[in-house]
Motif scaffolding. Structure first.
Motif, PDB file in Angstrom:
ATOM      1  N   SER A  47       0.836  -1.207   0.000  1.00 39.01           N
ATOM      2  CA  SER A  47       0.000   0.000   0.000  1.00 39.01           C
ATOM      3  C   SER A  47       0.867   1.251   0.000  1.00 39.01           C
ATOM      4  O   SER A  47       0.570   2.242  -0.683  1.00 39.01           O
ATOM      5  CB  SER A  47      -0.920   0.002   1.231  1.00 39.01           C
ATOM      6  N   CYS A  50       2.141   1.728  -3.516  1.00 35.91           N
ATOM      7  CA  CYS A  50       1.099   2.201  -4.448  1.00 35.91           C
ATOM      8  C   CYS A  50       0.771   3.676  -4.257  1.00 35.91           C
ATOM      9  O   CYS A  50       0.302   4.334  -5.193  1.00 35.91           O
ATOM     10  CB  CYS A  50      -0.167   1.366  -4.275  1.00 35.91           C
ATOM     11  N   ALA A  51       1.009   4.190  -3.051  1.00 40.28           N
ATOM     12  CA  ALA A  51       0.650   5.590  -2.765  1.00 40.28           C
ATOM     13  C   ALA A  51       1.733   6.576  -3.163  1.00 40.28           C
ATOM     14  O   ALA A  51       1.467   7.783  -3.245  1.00 40.28           O
ATOM     15  CB  ALA A  51       0.348   5.739  -1.276  1.00 40.28           C
ATOM     16  N   SER A  55       0.629  10.288  -4.568  1.00 41.78           N
ATOM     17  CA  SER A  55       0.814  11.318  -3.550  1.00 41.78           C
ATOM     18  C   SER A  55       1.682  12.457  -4.075  1.00 41.78           C
ATOM     19  O   SER A  55       1.411  13.638  -3.805  1.00 41.78           O
ATOM     20  CB  SER A  55       1.456  10.709  -2.297  1.00 41.78           C
ATOM     21  N   CYS A  96      -3.047  -1.895   5.766  1.00 41.70           N
ATOM     22  CA  CYS A  96      -3.253  -1.385   4.401  1.00 41.70           C
ATOM     23  C   CYS A  96      -3.501   0.119   4.413  1.00 41.70           C
ATOM     24  O   CYS A  96      -2.908   0.872   3.632  1.00 41.70           O
ATOM     25  CB  CYS A  96      -4.442  -2.093   3.739  1.00 41.70           C
ATOM     26  N   PHE A 100      -1.079   3.124   2.844  1.00 44.27           N
ATOM     27  CA  PHE A 100      -1.544   3.981   1.753  1.00 44.27           C
ATOM     28  C   PHE A 100      -1.491   5.456   2.144  1.00 44.27           C
ATOM     29  O   PHE A 100      -1.149   6.313   1.324  1.00 44.27           O
ATOM     30  CB  PHE A 100      -2.974   3.600   1.362  1.00 44.27           C
ATOM     31  N   GLY A 103       2.344   6.583   2.540  1.00 50.03           N
ATOM     32  CA  GLY A 103       3.211   6.275   1.415  1.00 50.03           C
ATOM     33  C   GLY A 103       3.927   7.445   0.775  1.00 50.03           C
ATOM     34  O   GLY A 103       5.110   7.340   0.448  1.00 50.03           O
TER      35      GLY A 103
END
Length: 459
Positions: A47, A50-51, A55, A96, A100, A103
């Motif tokens: 997570s 993925c961020a 971001s 998770c 996220f 991140g």
């Protein structure tokens, strides 16, 4: 710089308090296995990964001074909500969400600091930025010693109070960050700070010194977003790929022993308080070596020499760990694992290295995220090396770590020759041109960033 230190301190409180929770029977209370714990770490890192890029895109559009405090408030709410964890499902869901929401924080802050400092100043600033990481872990170990003793108060486990209190601290820092983070060096005035932080003359000096050091910083302002073409151009920059590869592998040899330090100490028979306090020596050692290596990298002007130290530090210790058996003294185990966990943390040097070799603000924004995505992928790899069927000595896992460490040494040597060859090729072309041709190239070239013939890669 001081406030970014405090913000990262808060991030680490919420990111690593699960390690302190493990000293208080966290897994047993929630009926979790070490494989469930590994899965939680994997989902957190996935997570987190993925961020990173999304971001950065939000940060470039609305400004890090707005987006970073928003991130902090959101993840602190999730963090303190872990007080009510009740099993595997809620544990994994919180991991998770935390990953996220946290991140993009680090690359967002790196971008923010680049507005204020030159490329030669940034590595040392980033080193102090990551010192807050270790400071937070040390303070957390002392604080956890007290908070975890609350086990039994109102019938609750001590780790629940740990999540609640430290999440509340981060929430307060997040709210204050809206006040403490100016958009940039020339925008420090606000209704609550009518005179700002600098005089007009100081602002002119700050801007000029930063732009003279890196003219590419004049290309974009701090509220300008990135389009798809810019992102694609940055991603396909093959000159940065060796650094991404190093980001994927360089810390894998030391992460599993570091992650399992508190669990291992509990398994050796140490109490909750002893375990919390015994985690401190490795943190102090790692913090000291981080600063030493940051200064060394600038003094000797060699990123490879400064970052390769980690592999030569870890290799003999991992070999020693592999030779341990059930009769090995618990203090010998503690000493070796603490030395591994207190490794020279070269990640800030490599972040600054990637930023420096990106050159332009556009590519730097993306490269910082991509590099950190590879670092998070490394954590996912590391989370799968120590498995439940290999405990308590993790012989198979340690053998894998030794092999990865040897591979990393080869990767660093290859990266050295890669950038040395690129620079030599450009130097040959550049020196073969007359002064007039060089001037004409500088005035008319369509090359930008690290594609320019007059740009030299750091290594």
């Amino acid at each position: 710089m001081i406030w970014t230190f405090i913000m990262f301190f808060s991030l680490e409180l919420d990111r690593s308090n699960i390690s302190q929770a493990n000293a208080d029977n966290f897994l047993n209370d929630l009926h979790l296995t070490t494989n469930d714990f590994n899965l939680g770490n994997i989902l957190f890192r996935l997570s987190f990964l993925c961020a990173e890029l999304p971001s950065q895109l939000v940060s470039k559009r609305v400004g890090p001074d707005v987006w970073i405090p928003c991130q902090m408030i959101l993840w602190s709410i999730v963090s303190l909500s872990q007080f009510w964890l009740n099993g595997k499902g809620s544990f994994l869901a919180c991991r998770c969400l935390l990953g996220f929401l946290q991140g993009g924080f680090i690359p967002d802050v790196v971008l923010y600091l680049s507005y204020f400092y030159t490329k030669n100043e940034l590595p040392i600033r980033l080193a102090f930025f990551w010192v807050s990481n270790y400071t937070s872990d040390m303070v957390s170990a002392f604080v956890a010693t007290g908070i975890l003793s609350l086990r039994g108060v109102h019938g609750e486990a001590g780790w629940r109070y740990l999540f609640l209190i430290e999440g509340g601290i981060t929430l307060l820092v997040g709210l204050l960050s809206f006040i403490m983070m100016p958009p940039g060096p020339t925008q420090t005035k606000a209704w609550f700070r009518p005179k700002g932080w600098f005089t007009e003359r100081e602002e002119i000096i700050m801007v000029n010194r930063v732009l003279r050091d890196d003219p590419s910083k004049s290309d974009m302002h701090n509220r300008e977003g990135l389009n798809v073409k810019m992102i694609w151009e940055a991603l396909k920059d093959w000159r940065l790929w060796p650094l991404y590869a190093l980001g994927l592998t360089h810390m894998v040899p030391v992460i599993p022993p570091q992650t399992y330090l508190t669990l291992s100490l509990r398994n050796l028979g140490f109490t909750t308080t002893q375990t919390s306090l015994l985690s401190i020596p490795s943190l102090f050692m790692g913090m000291s070596l981080l600063l030493v290596m940051a200064f060394v990298s600038e003094i000797i002007n060699s990123r490879i020499a400064a970052t390769l130290v980690l592999q030569f530090w870890a290799l003999p210790l991992l070999i020693a760990l592999f030779t341990f058996n059930q009769t090995t003294s618990q203090w010998a185990y503690f000493a070796v694992v603490s030395l591994i966990a207190g490794y020279p943390y070269v990640h800030p040097i490599q972040v600054a290295w990637a930023s420096r070799n990106s050159y332009s603000v556009r590519t730097r924004t993306i490269s910082a995220s991509v590099y950190n995505m590879f670092v998070q992928a490394a954590n996912i790899i590391a989370a799968n090396i120590y498995r439940a069927d290999d405990k308590p000595l993790y012989k198979r896992g340690n053998k894998d770590l030794i092999a990865i460490c040897c591979m990393n040494i080869s990767l660093y040597i290859g990266t050295y020759f890669f950038y040395r060859t690129l620079n030599a090729r450009r130097e040959k072309i550049w020196t073969s041109m007359s002064s007039k041709e060089q001037q004409e190239y500088l005035e008319t070239t369509a090359d930008d960033g690290n594609k320019r013939l007059d740009f030299r890669f750091a290594y």
